[in-house]
Design a protein around this motif. Structure first.
Motif, PDB file in Angstrom:
ATOM      1  N   ILE A   1       0.477   4.750  -3.109  1.00  0.00           N
ATOM      2  CA  ILE A   1       0.397   5.703  -2.301  1.00  0.00           C
ATOM      3  C   ILE A   1       0.931   6.062  -3.708  1.00  0.00           C
TER       4      ILE A   1
ATOM      5  N   GLY B   1      -8.381   2.419  -1.003  1.00  0.00           N
ATOM      6  CA  GLY B   1      -7.001   1.865  -0.726  1.00  0.00           C
ATOM      7  C   GLY B   1      -6.598   3.232  -0.443  1.00  0.00           C
ATOM      8  N   HIS B   2      -6.835   4.548  -1.180  1.00  0.00           N
ATOM      9  CA  HIS B   2      -6.693   5.683  -0.603  1.00  0.00           C
ATOM     10  C   HIS B   2      -6.583   6.406   0.760  1.00  0.00           C
TER      11      HIS B   2
ATOM     12  N   ILE C   1      -9.065  -3.152  -2.621  1.00  0.00           N
ATOM     13  CA  ILE C   1      -8.164  -1.843  -1.577  1.00  0.00           C
ATOM     14  C   ILE C   1      -7.337  -1.478  -3.312  1.00  0.00           C
ATOM     15  N   VAL C   2      -6.803  -2.701  -4.218  1.00  0.00           N
ATOM     16  CA  VAL C   2      -5.938  -2.415  -5.267  1.00  0.00           C
ATOM     17  C   VAL C   2      -7.025  -2.400  -6.797  1.00  0.00           C
TER      18      VAL C   2
ATOM     19  N   ILE D   1       0.919  -1.140   0.159  1.00  0.00           N
ATOM     20  CA  ILE D   1      -0.260   0.454   0.317  1.00  0.00           C
ATOM     21  C   ILE D   1       0.969   1.112  -0.219  1.00  0.00           C
TER      22      ILE D   1
ATOM     23  N   LEU E   1      -3.610   2.264  -6.180  1.00  0.00           N
ATOM     24  CA  LEU E   1      -4.885   1.767  -4.981  1.00  0.00           C
ATOM     25  C   LEU E   1      -5.950   2.599  -6.291  1.00  0.00           C
TER      26      LEU E   1
ATOM     27  N   ALA F   1      -4.385   4.091   2.879  1.00  0.00           N
ATOM     28  CA  ALA F   1      -3.407   4.569   2.804  1.00  0.00           C
ATOM     29  C   ALA F   1      -3.123   5.727   3.738  1.00  0.00           C
TER      30      ALA F   1
END
Length: 132
Positions: free
Chosen positions: A36, A90-91, A69-70, A32, A86, A94
């Motif tokens: 980012i 996900g962001h 998440i990805v 992660i 991401l 992160a």
């Protein structure tokens, strides 16, 4: 903080429980962290996440993808070209990890000393006996 009973609707005891289930695994937080900064191809992630085996990196990426998440983009080319990015979820995860990264950076020397000391007493049979 008091421990809350598990929420039957979610199965989580608290928000931290939910977060830890998503990032559980030695490599996921590092994956992660490197994503980012932007999309990365598999090879770039493999070089960035030092020490991870191909099998484990693939497994962790698949789990992060399954958890939303990805995102994996396969260009259907030969040789294969795949990149990972991401998702908005996900962001946000992160960004939640940024304070942990900052803590690690701020305390890296102290943590290294602590781990070094731990390795010394774990390696010494007399040290283990004296701790009992």
């Amino acid at each position: 903080m008091t421990a809350a009973p598990s929420d039957p609707a979610t199965g989580f005891t608290c928000g931290l429980d939910a977060t830890l289930r998503v990032i559980a695994g030695k490599w996921k937080p590092l994956i992660i962290y490197f994503l980012i900064q932007g999309s990365n191809r598999y090879g770039a992630l493999k070089r960035a996440v030092r020490g991870v085996s191909d099998k484990m990196l693939i497994q962790q990426l698949r789990e992060l993808e399954a958890d939303g998440i990805v995102t994996r983009r396969d260009y259907q080319e030969v040789p294969p070209r795949v990149d990972y990015t991401l998702t908005p979820l996900g962001h946000s995860l992160a960004q939640a990890l940024v304070p942990l990264c900052n803590w690690g950076s701020d305390n890296m020397e102290t943590v290294a000393e602590i781990f070094s000391e731990r390795e010394r007493w774990q390696a010494s049979p007399t040290a283990v006996a004296s701790r009992r």
